[in-house]
Design a protein around this motif. Structure first.
Motif, PDB file in Angstrom:
ATOM      1  N   ALA A 293      38.091 -25.920  32.127  1.00  0.00           N
ATOM      2  CA  ALA A 293      37.563 -26.663  33.278  1.00  0.00           C
ATOM      3  C   ALA A 293      37.979 -28.129  33.221  1.00  0.00           C
ATOM      4  O   ALA A 293      38.138 -28.778  34.255  1.00  0.00           O
ATOM      5  CB  ALA A 293      36.048 -26.546  33.314  1.00  0.00           C
ATOM      6  N   ILE A 294      38.152 -28.662  32.007  1.00  0.00           N
ATOM      7  CA  ILE A 294      38.502 -30.086  31.860  1.00  0.00           C
ATOM      8  C   ILE A 294      39.800 -30.415  32.588  1.00  0.00           C
ATOM      9  O   ILE A 294      39.928 -31.473  33.198  1.00  0.00           O
ATOM     10  CB  ILE A 294      38.617 -30.434  30.355  1.00  0.00           C
ATOM     11  CG1 ILE A 294      37.232 -30.376  29.731  1.00  0.00           C
ATOM     12  CG2 ILE A 294      39.236 -31.804  30.155  1.00  0.00           C
ATOM     13  CD1 ILE A 294      37.233 -30.619  28.252  1.00  0.00           C
ATOM     14  N   SER A 383      22.674 -31.841  36.718  1.00  0.00           N
ATOM     15  CA  SER A 383      21.902 -30.635  36.418  1.00  0.00           C
ATOM     16  C   SER A 383      22.797 -29.568  35.797  1.00  0.00           C
ATOM     17  O   SER A 383      22.419 -28.926  34.817  1.00  0.00           O
ATOM     18  CB  SER A 383      21.258 -30.113  37.698  1.00  0.00           C
ATOM     19  OG  SER A 383      20.498 -28.982  37.413  1.00  0.00           O
ATOM     20  N   LEU A 384      24.012 -29.399  36.340  1.00  0.00           N
ATOM     21  CA  LEU A 384      24.932 -28.412  35.774  1.00  0.00           C
ATOM     22  C   LEU A 384      25.296 -28.791  34.345  1.00  0.00           C
ATOM     23  O   LEU A 384      25.470 -27.932  33.478  1.00  0.00           O
ATOM     24  CB  LEU A 384      26.194 -28.305  36.632  1.00  0.00           C
ATOM     25  CG  LEU A 384      26.065 -27.505  37.925  1.00  0.00           C
ATOM     26  CD1 LEU A 384      27.237 -27.777  38.840  1.00  0.00           C
ATOM     27  CD2 LEU A 384      26.000 -26.029  37.627  1.00  0.00           C
ATOM     28  N   ALA A 385      25.408 -30.109  34.087  1.00  0.00           N
ATOM     29  CA  ALA A 385      25.758 -30.539  32.745  1.00  0.00           C
ATOM     30  C   ALA A 385      24.579 -30.396  31.789  1.00  0.00           C
ATOM     31  O   ALA A 385      24.750 -30.463  30.581  1.00  0.00           O
ATOM     32  CB  ALA A 385      26.242 -31.984  32.772  1.00  0.00           C
ATOM     33  N   SER A 422      31.070 -29.874  28.349  1.00  0.00           N
ATOM     34  CA  SER A 422      30.968 -29.714  29.800  1.00  0.00           C
ATOM     35  C   SER A 422      30.577 -31.016  30.485  1.00  0.00           C
ATOM     36  O   SER A 422      30.911 -31.222  31.646  1.00  0.00           O
ATOM     37  CB  SER A 422      29.971 -28.612  30.134  1.00  0.00           C
ATOM     38  OG  SER A 422      28.664 -29.086  29.982  1.00  0.00           O
ATOM     39  N   VAL A 423      29.873 -31.890  29.760  1.00  0.00           N
ATOM     40  CA  VAL A 423      29.466 -33.161  30.368  1.00  0.00           C
ATOM     41  C   VAL A 423      30.688 -33.924  30.864  1.00  0.00           C
ATOM     42  O   VAL A 423      30.667 -34.553  31.920  1.00  0.00           O
ATOM     43  CB  VAL A 423      28.658 -34.010  29.355  1.00  0.00           C
ATOM     44  CG1 VAL A 423      28.390 -35.395  29.922  1.00  0.00           C
ATOM     45  CG2 VAL A 423      27.363 -33.321  29.024  1.00  0.00           C
ATOM     46  N   TYR A 424      31.796 -33.807  30.123  1.00  0.00           N
ATOM     47  CA  TYR A 424      32.995 -34.566  30.481  1.00  0.00           C
ATOM     48  C   TYR A 424      33.449 -34.259  31.906  1.00  0.00           C
ATOM     49  O   TYR A 424      33.622 -35.159  32.722  1.00  0.00           O
ATOM     50  CB  TYR A 424      34.125 -34.257  29.488  1.00  0.00           C
ATOM     51  CG  TYR A 424      35.426 -34.893  29.886  1.00  0.00           C
ATOM     52  CD1 TYR A 424      35.657 -36.241  29.633  1.00  0.00           C
ATOM     53  CD2 TYR A 424      36.412 -34.162  30.548  1.00  0.00           C
ATOM     54  CE1 TYR A 424      36.837 -36.838  30.016  1.00  0.00           C
ATOM     55  CE2 TYR A 424      37.595 -34.762  30.929  1.00  0.00           C
ATOM     56  CZ  TYR A 424      37.806 -36.097  30.669  1.00  0.00           C
ATOM     57  OH  TYR A 424      38.956 -36.688  31.047  1.00  0.00           O
TER      58      TYR A 424
END
Lengths: 483, 100
Positions: A293-294, A383-385, A422-424
């Motif tokens: 995803a990145i 929220s997703l992160a 995932s936060v990235y």
């Protein structure tokens, strides 16, 4: 010879009948009343979904097996039915304007969405592998058509073709798995399969093990778990945005519903075997989803990989096979519906006919131009992160704690690391919105009262479930399958 | 009487041929046919087990699979026609707008 008709209980499938009839009525009305604006069909479907929700809440607290034990209404299926109906209702609200704007305003869209919902409800309530298979196919065939709904566009065609070929291919594996289980146990009823395996200690029967593996392939495909995930990014990117939103919410939850029911009811005896496979799949799914995803530049494709990663977190809770794990899955899937549909709603608001603004760079400077919309998008991304106080955090918290309580410490650590990765990419959207200058002028937003309502519902769900999760958590804990 | 194993070997062989076909053939129509072959292999397995267990469940399941296969074929052919209208090919390698 006397034929006895087995008793059947129409009441238990009343919600399914209602949604089916609505679908048929929408289809016929669309054909005979050509002058009728298609939006009316959307409102009608929305209303029917709400009424179905009311009927389902009247079934709460009961466990009824009907139709010769092929269908069951219990709190587990009711919780999932709520998830499906909420996602269907929000998607219908989102679609009304989008379809007109994209020039694909056909009445059968709503019929297909409703039929897919019927399939999902059958899956959640299926107590027999025949019912589960039938529900799965009703859902999948509707989705194949929906993915290719933008008939004149090649990317939509391509998404549909890929989804269809790979979906039908995976169904064959699922069916062969069912055939082997049937061959080993002589029944297709999931309770009876479970009893047979426990009574005969058939834990190392090769046919049952092989059947279990094939079932994992079939369900793994429907939940887009690595290594059966390759279809997801292409289909999510090519399908119309409203359909992508729909596919990422309801059908995914439905696939997890059957995953849980079949593995916890029929195959708990083989837990030592399948939990190892699912452990590996969970780690792979989280890691591949988040890492790939990145590198994405298209936001729909990025959300596709993010949805793969989220499937990995849910698989982690399936591995634990505990009641806490099941409850955390129920809660997480509900939360996921709100935050993911919200993110897609924002994407749809920003899109214009012929120019959908799907690159992440298209969001540059949105924070200055449309501050409210940028804040909305940020809420969903946070929220997703999994950042508190939003619902995504609570969902992940419950899943990780269920993994730790069941002794899967390593798995939980890998999950947390993945959550950090995932936060990235989630925050990159926010960074682009607030810290970059606009590349070009923003077209006016495609707002309508309905999509605003959808956004309000999703924001409310995302914040409310993050701050006051206890009631829903309690409901989820009452709805688990295990004793 | 022909033993159970033979039917199962035939079913397994048909399934493998179908799966191999899906993986190596590039024409969408041929892939669709291979998928149908796999479904029929499953049907054969179901009928065999149904006979073996003396229960009708397996045969009922076969009816459902055939119905679903018909619906799937209808939808699949429609999708292939839609692709062909836009791209004038049914070669799945050429249908590669989206990657990575």
């Amino acid at each position: 010879m006397e034929i006895t008709v087995p008793p059947f209980d129409i009441k238990s499938i009343a919600p399914i009948i209602l949604v089916t009839i609505t679908g048929i009525v929408v289809l016929i009305t669309d054909v005979f009343l050509k002058k009728l604006p298609k939006e009316t069909l959307g409102y009608f479907s929305f209303l029917a979904v709400l009424i179905t929700g009311v009927i389902i809440s009247s079934q709460l607290g009961t466990t009824v097996y009907s139709f010769s034990n092929t269908f069951v209404v219990d709190d587990f299926s009711i919780f999932f039915n709520f998830i499906f109906l909420i996602s269907t209702a929000i998607v219908i609200l989102m679609s009304v304007t989008y379809l007109r704007q994209e020039g694909i305003n056909y009445g059968e869209y709503y019929t297909l969405i409703l039929f897919a919902t019927v399939g999902m409800m059958l899956m959640a309530g299926g107590a027999d592998l025949i019912t589960i298979f039938l529900g799965l196919e009703i859902m999948s065939i509707s989705l194949y058509v929906l993915a290719g709904f933008r008939r004149d566009r090649l990317d939509s065609n391509e998404a549909s073709l890929k989804y269809f070929l790979l979906g039908a291919f995976s169904t064959c594996f699922l069916l062969y798995g069912i055939a082997l289980l049937y061959g080993a146990t002589g029944t297709t009823n999931i309770n009876e399969i479970g009893t047979f395996i426990t009574n005969n200690h058939a834990y190392s029967n090769p046919m049952i093990i092989m059947g279990t593996c094939l079932l994992i392939i079939g369900f793994g495909f429907k939940t887009a778990s690595v290594p059966f995930h390759k279809w997801a990014p292409d289909v999510y990117q090519g399908a119309p945005t409203s359909v992508t939103a729909f596919m990422s919410a309801g059908p995914k939850a439905a696939a997890f519903a059957v995953f849980l029911r079949v593995f916890l009811v029929s195959l708990p005896g083989l837990e030592t075997k399948w939990s190892v496979i699912l452990w590996v799949m969970s780690v792979l799914t989280m890691t591949v989803g988040n890492v790939v995803a990145i590198t994405q530049t298209n936001i729909k494709r990025m959300l596709a990989y993010s949805s793969i990663a989220h499937a990995g977190y849910v698989l982690m809770a399936i591995v634990t096979a505990s009641s806490l794990g099941t409850a955390s899955i129920l809660f997480y899937l509900l939360v996921y519906v709100f935050m993911n549909l919200g993110a897609f709603a924002v994407i749809m608001v920003l899109g214009k006919k012929g120019k959908e603004n799907l690159q992440i760079d298209d969001y540059s400077g949105l924070g200055y131009k449309h501050p409210v919309l940028a804040i909305t998008m940020s809420i969903f991304m946070f929220s997703l992160a999994g950042i508190p106080p939003f619902a995504g955090f609570m969902g992940k918290f419950y899943i990780f704690s269920s993994a730790i309580k069941s002794g899967y410490i390593v798995l939980a650590i890998i999950g947390v690391i993945n959550s950090v990765i995932s936060v990235y990419y989630y925050l990159r959207v926010t960074v682009v919105m607030y810290m970059k200058q606009p590349v070009r002028e923003f077209a006016p937003l495609s707002l309508s009262p309905f999509i605003i309502l959808a956004l309000i519902i999703t924001i409310w769900g995302t914040i409310h479930l993050g701050i006051f999760p206890s009631r829903i958590i309690e409901f989820a804990q009452e709805s688990v399958l295990l004793p | 009487m022909i033993p159970l194993t033979w039917y199962l070997i035939l079913s397994g062989a048909l399934f493998t041929i179908g799966a191999t076909g899906v993986l190596i053939r590039r024409n969408a129509l041929v892939i669709l046919m291979c998928i149908e072959l796999m479904l029929n292999a499953v049907n054969l397995a179901f009928v065999t087990f149904s006979r073996h267990h003396d229960s009708m469940d397996g045969q009922i399941f076969v009816f459902f699979i055939m119905t679903v296969a018909a619906a799937e074929a209808a939808v699949g052919l429609a999708i292939i026609v839609a692709v062909f209208k836009n791209k004038a090919t049914v070669n799945v390698d050429k249908i590669n707008l989206m990657k990575w």
